[in-house]
Write a protein that holds these residues in place. Sequence first.
Motif, short mmCIF file in Angstrom:
data_model
loop_
_atom_site.label_atom_id
_atom_site.label_comp_id
_atom_site.label_asym_id
_atom_site.label_seq_id
_atom_site.Cartn_x
_atom_site.Cartn_y
_atom_site.Cartn_z
N ALA A 1 38.51 35.52 39.28
CA ALA A 1 39.31 36.50 40.00
C ALA A 1 39.93 37.48 38.99
N PHE A 2 39.87 38.73 39.35
CA PHE A 2 40.42 39.77 38.48
C PHE A 2 41.63 40.42 39.13
N ASP A 3 42.58 40.83 38.30
CA ASP A 3 43.74 41.57 38.76
C ASP A 3 43.50 43.04 38.47
N SER A 4 44.01 43.89 39.34
CA SER A 4 43.94 45.33 39.14
C SER A 4 45.34 45.86 39.41
N ILE A 5 45.93 46.49 38.40
CA ILE A 5 47.28 47.03 38.60
C ILE A 5 47.27 48.53 38.32
N ILE A 76 42.61 46.55 34.48
CA ILE A 76 41.87 45.46 35.11
C ILE A 76 41.74 44.31 34.12
N GLY A 77 42.06 43.12 34.58
CA GLY A 77 41.97 41.94 33.73
C GLY A 77 42.27 40.69 34.54
N GLN A 78 42.65 39.64 33.87
CA GLN A 78 42.99 38.39 34.54
C GLN A 78 44.42 38.01 34.22
N GLU A 79 45.13 37.57 35.26
CA GLU A 79 46.52 37.13 35.13
C GLU A 79 47.40 38.19 34.45
#
Length: 95
Positions: A1-5, A76-79
């Motif tokens: 799962a990737f986060d996008s902020i 975009i990355g993880q955690e």
Amino acid sequence: AFDSISIKLPQADESLLLDALTQLVVQHGILRVKGFAAIPGKPMRLLIQGVGTRFDKHFDRAWRADEERATHLVLIGQELDATVLEAQLRAAVAG
């Protein structure tokens, strides 16, 4: 799962912004950076795309009269912790 902020910043010095983004990528394991920046004194947006610590940048188009001159970035990355990343970027570009 990737986060996008998504982060919105004021106008920023180009070298300060790119240095800060490089540091964030290394410290937080950010995979991608996309967006555009408002550079003081420049009539065009600076388009920024990064993969790891490699960044490509160029001025893509003039700011429209009805557009707010602001910097908009997507990380975009993880955690990813949006609050920490935004605070670090703001502090870095404040000079």
